[in-house]
Each structure stands twice: as C-alpha cells, then as structure tokens.
Design an enzyme around this catalytic site. Structure first.
Site, PDB file in Angstrom:
ATOM      1  N   PRO A   9     -15.016  61.048   2.054  1.00 11.35           N
ATOM      2  CA  PRO A   9     -14.269  62.077   2.220  1.00 11.35           C
ATOM      3  C   PRO A   9     -13.037  62.366   1.948  1.00 11.35           C
ATOM      4  O   PRO A   9     -12.694  61.950   0.845  1.00 11.35           O
ATOM      5  CB  PRO A   9     -13.720  60.982   3.182  1.00 11.35           C
ATOM      6  CG  PRO A   9     -14.324  59.548   2.637  1.00 11.35           C
ATOM      7  CD  PRO A   9     -15.593  59.872   2.501  1.00 11.35           C
ATOM      8  N   ASN A  10     -12.326  63.190   2.769  1.00 16.52           N
ATOM      9  CA  ASN A  10     -11.429  64.227   1.697  1.00 16.52           C
ATOM     10  C   ASN A  10     -11.599  65.166   0.090  1.00 16.52           C
ATOM     11  O   ASN A  10     -10.751  65.412   0.027  1.00 16.52           O
ATOM     12  CB  ASN A  10     -10.427  63.126   1.453  1.00 16.52           C
ATOM     13  CG  ASN A  10      -9.459  62.578   2.751  1.00 16.52           C
ATOM     14  OD1 ASN A  10      -9.372  63.885   4.049  1.00 16.52           O
ATOM     15  ND2 ASN A  10      -9.686  61.141   2.508  1.00 16.52           N
ATOM     16  N   ARG A  17      -5.886  68.950  -2.499  1.00 15.01           N
ATOM     17  CA  ARG A  17      -5.666  67.146  -2.211  1.00 15.01           C
ATOM     18  C   ARG A  17      -4.835  67.114  -3.593  1.00 15.01           C
ATOM     19  O   ARG A  17      -5.312  66.900  -4.848  1.00 15.01           O
ATOM     20  CB  ARG A  17      -6.408  66.556  -1.903  1.00 15.01           C
ATOM     21  CG  ARG A  17      -6.622  65.265  -1.292  1.00 15.01           C
ATOM     22  CD  ARG A  17      -7.572  64.766  -1.472  1.00 15.01           C
ATOM     23  NE  ARG A  17      -7.775  63.177  -1.614  1.00 15.01           N
ATOM     24  CZ  ARG A  17      -8.897  62.231  -1.673  1.00 15.01           C
ATOM     25  NH1 ARG A  17      -9.710  62.589  -2.307  1.00 15.01           N
ATOM     26  NH2 ARG A  17      -7.960  60.814  -1.855  1.00 15.01           N
ATOM     27  N   TYR A  22      -5.738  64.827  -8.853  1.00 16.53           N
ATOM     28  CA  TYR A  22      -7.526  65.323  -8.195  1.00 16.53           C
ATOM     29  C   TYR A  22      -7.987  66.403  -9.276  1.00 16.53           C
ATOM     30  O   TYR A  22      -8.841  67.430  -9.093  1.00 16.53           O
ATOM     31  CB  TYR A  22      -8.717  65.047  -7.023  1.00 16.53           C
ATOM     32  CG  TYR A  22      -8.068  63.439  -6.403  1.00 16.53           C
ATOM     33  CD1 TYR A  22      -8.764  63.095  -6.859  1.00 16.53           C
ATOM     34  CD2 TYR A  22      -7.127  63.330  -5.367  1.00 16.53           C
ATOM     35  CE1 TYR A  22      -8.808  61.967  -6.207  1.00 16.53           C
ATOM     36  CE2 TYR A  22      -7.393  62.191  -5.090  1.00 16.53           C
ATOM     37  CZ  TYR A  22      -8.051  61.615  -5.296  1.00 16.53           C
ATOM     38  OH  TYR A  22      -7.737  59.616  -5.263  1.00 16.53           O
ATOM     39  N   ASN A  71     -19.710  59.731  -4.804  1.00 17.59           N
ATOM     40  CA  ASN A  71     -18.039  59.642  -4.824  1.00 17.59           C
ATOM     41  C   ASN A  71     -17.852  59.056  -3.045  1.00 17.59           C
ATOM     42  O   ASN A  71     -18.038  60.410  -3.107  1.00 17.59           O
ATOM     43  CB  ASN A  71     -17.324  60.509  -5.609  1.00 17.59           C
ATOM     44  CG  ASN A  71     -16.040  60.286  -5.483  1.00 17.59           C
ATOM     45  OD1 ASN A  71     -15.493  59.618  -4.885  1.00 17.59           O
ATOM     46  ND2 ASN A  71     -15.327  61.001  -6.381  1.00 17.59           N
ATOM     47  N   ALA A  74     -13.086  56.646  -0.464  1.00 14.58           N
ATOM     48  CA  ALA A  74     -11.838  55.689   0.200  1.00 14.58           C
ATOM     49  C   ALA A  74     -12.796  54.639   0.779  1.00 14.58           C
ATOM     50  O   ALA A  74     -12.839  52.835   0.772  1.00 14.58           O
ATOM     51  CB  ALA A  74     -11.192  56.117   1.166  1.00 14.58           C
ATOM     52  N   GLU A  95     -22.180  55.756  -9.092  1.00 18.39           N
ATOM     53  CA  GLU A  95     -20.285  55.798  -8.835  1.00 18.39           C
ATOM     54  C   GLU A  95     -19.631  56.381  -9.319  1.00 18.39           C
ATOM     55  O   GLU A  95     -19.578  56.070 -10.892  1.00 18.39           O
ATOM     56  CB  GLU A  95     -20.329  54.371  -8.614  1.00 18.39           C
ATOM     57  CG  GLU A  95     -18.681  54.129  -7.410  1.00 18.39           C
ATOM     58  CD  GLU A  95     -18.841  52.820  -7.718  1.00 18.39           C
ATOM     59  OE1 GLU A  95     -19.066  51.699  -7.600  1.00 18.39           O
ATOM     60  OE2 GLU A  95     -17.463  52.596  -7.673  1.00 18.39           O
ATOM     61  N   HIS A  97     -15.549  59.011  -9.747  1.00 20.55           N
ATOM     62  CA  HIS A  97     -14.464  58.368  -9.550  1.00 20.55           C
ATOM     63  C   HIS A  97     -13.642  59.576  -9.978  1.00 20.55           C
ATOM     64  O   HIS A  97     -14.297  59.362 -11.971  1.00 20.55           O
ATOM     65  CB  HIS A  97     -13.919  56.987  -9.415  1.00 20.55           C
ATOM     66  CG  HIS A  97     -14.337  56.860  -8.202  1.00 20.55           C
ATOM     67  ND1 HIS A  97     -14.466  56.635  -6.492  1.00 20.55           N
ATOM     68  CD2 HIS A  97     -14.881  54.989  -8.516  1.00 20.55           C
ATOM     69  CE1 HIS A  97     -15.118  55.426  -5.969  1.00 20.55           C
ATOM     70  NE2 HIS A  97     -15.027  54.681  -7.030  1.00 20.55           N
ATOM     71  N   ARG A 104      -4.758  53.038 -10.256  1.00 23.16           N
ATOM     72  CA  ARG A 104      -3.630  52.522  -9.608  1.00 23.16           C
ATOM     73  C   ARG A 104      -3.819  51.355  -8.043  1.00 23.16           C
ATOM     74  O   ARG A 104      -3.642  50.557  -8.950  1.00 23.16           O
ATOM     75  CB  ARG A 104      -4.468  54.155  -8.252  1.00 23.16           C
ATOM     76  CG  ARG A 104      -4.591  54.963  -8.999  1.00 23.16           C
ATOM     77  CD  ARG A 104      -5.704  56.621  -8.785  1.00 23.16           C
ATOM     78  NE  ARG A 104      -5.185  56.708  -7.682  1.00 23.16           N
ATOM     79  CZ  ARG A 104      -5.888  57.236  -6.321  1.00 23.16           C
ATOM     80  NH1 ARG A 104      -7.229  58.248  -6.520  1.00 23.16           N
ATOM     81  NH2 ARG A 104      -5.019  58.299  -5.533  1.00 23.16           N
TER      82      ARG A 104
HETATM   83  C1  DQA Z   1     -11.648  59.060  -5.009  1.00 24.41           C
HETATM   84  C2  DQA Z   1     -10.767  57.747  -6.275  1.00 24.41           C
HETATM   85  C3  DQA Z   1     -10.531  57.412  -4.545  1.00 24.41           C
HETATM   86  O1  DQA Z   1      -9.804  55.715  -3.858  1.00 24.41           O
HETATM   87  C4  DQA Z   1      -9.448  57.896  -2.865  1.00 24.41           C
HETATM   88  O2  DQA Z   1     -10.246  57.383  -2.152  1.00 24.41           O
HETATM   89  C5  DQA Z   1     -10.522  58.531  -3.099  1.00 24.41           C
HETATM   90  C6  DQA Z   1     -11.297  59.831  -4.489  1.00 24.41           C
HETATM   91  C7  DQA Z   1     -12.037  59.581  -6.598  1.00 24.41           C
HETATM   92  O3  DQA Z   1     -12.229  60.220  -6.566  1.00 24.41           O
HETATM   93  O4  DQA Z   1     -10.625  59.604  -7.787  1.00 24.41           O
HETATM   94  O5  DQA Z   1     -10.540  59.506  -2.118  1.00 24.41           O
HETATM   95  O6  DQA Z   1     -12.805  58.257  -5.110  1.00 24.41           O
END
Ligand code: DQA
Length: 138
Positions: A9-10, A17, A22, A71, A74, A95, A97, A104
């Site tokens: 998501p996102n 964003r 990011y 990835n 959240a 995994e 990120h 954070r």
């Molecule tokens: C994320 C880190 C997560 O905590 C966050 O909710 C994201 C992006 C990252 O790529 O740094 O959406 O996965």
C-alpha cells in the site's frame, strides 16, 4: 532467472509521497533502470493497496519464481496473513524497505514477514531493490 517485486500500500505514490523519506522517483521510472541493470533477469512487478490481492499474488508466484522482493509497506507491521503467506510458499522472499524502518516510529520496528524472510534490506532508498536482487544472485 525469474523474480517478482511485490509492492504494497501507498507505494504507487512513490515520487509524490513524502519525498524526503521515499525519494523523488516513481517506481515505474526506477524499474526501467533496475531492469537495465539486470538484463538477464526477468523482473515482474506487482503493486496493490489491498492485502488480499498481495496474498493472492504471493500464492500465485510462490512455487515457481526464483525470488520475491516484498515491500509490504505498512502491512509489514500489521499483517499476520501476509506473514503466513510468506511462510506457506517455497520461493525465497527478501523483505525490502526504502526507508530505515528501525530509525522511525516504534510501530515500524515490528515485522510479521521477517521471521520467514531470507533477509531484510532497509534504509538504502530505492537502491534496496538492486541490493536485494544482487543478494539473490550471490
Ligand atoms: C516502507 C516502510 C513502512 O513502514 C511504510 O509503511 C511504507 C514504506 C518503506 O519502504 O520504507 O509504506 O515499507
């Protein structure tokens, strides 16, 4: 070699964003350079904001692909179901990120995926995906 990047998501809003966290690039732009960097590897890409769609994709690819870069955004910190999906499949999952989740908020320090992942790469911006593919090659 066939791998897939699954973004949660996102992450469709990369470049727009919170660019201070990011970065300025959309994932589609980055994917062009990533594919150029690994011309011999078939790199599929899937993004969804919907938990069940991510789980369905993990099931679909998880017995035939050579690697999954996940990835889960959240959902990493909330989804027992995505963690269970990763535990259920045969394909190794890395995994990924973009940000350093451990520098954070404390809720980002928890991962339901990490116990079943081959490894975790976090905090190197979009370059994390390149490092993850390189680690699969090694
Ligand atoms: C994320 C880190 C997560 O905590 C966050 O909710 C994201 C992006 C990252 O790529 O740094 O959406 O996965």
């Amino acid at each position: 070699m066939k791998i897939i990047i699954i973004n949660g998501p996102n992450l469709n809003l990369l470049g727009v964003r919170e660019p201070e966290i990011y970065g300025q690039s959309s994932f589609e732009e980055y994917l062009i350079t990533l594919r150029q960097h690994f011309p011999a590897i078939e790199i599929a890409y899937f993004q969804s904001n919907i938990e069940g769609e991510i789980i369905n994709k993990i099931h679909e690819v998880g017995f035939s692909y050579d690697g999954i870069l996940l990835n889960a955004g959240a959902y990493t910190h909330t989804s027992i179901a995505i963690g269970d999906a990763v535990a259920a499949i045969k394909t190794p999952v890395i995994e990924v990120h973009i940000s350093n989740v451990f520098s954070r908020e404390s809720f980002r320090h928890v991962s339901f995926i990490a116990p079943y992942a081959k490894g975790i790469i976090a905090g190197f911006g979009l370059n994390a995906y390149q490092i993850a593919i390189q680690s699969l090659l090694n």
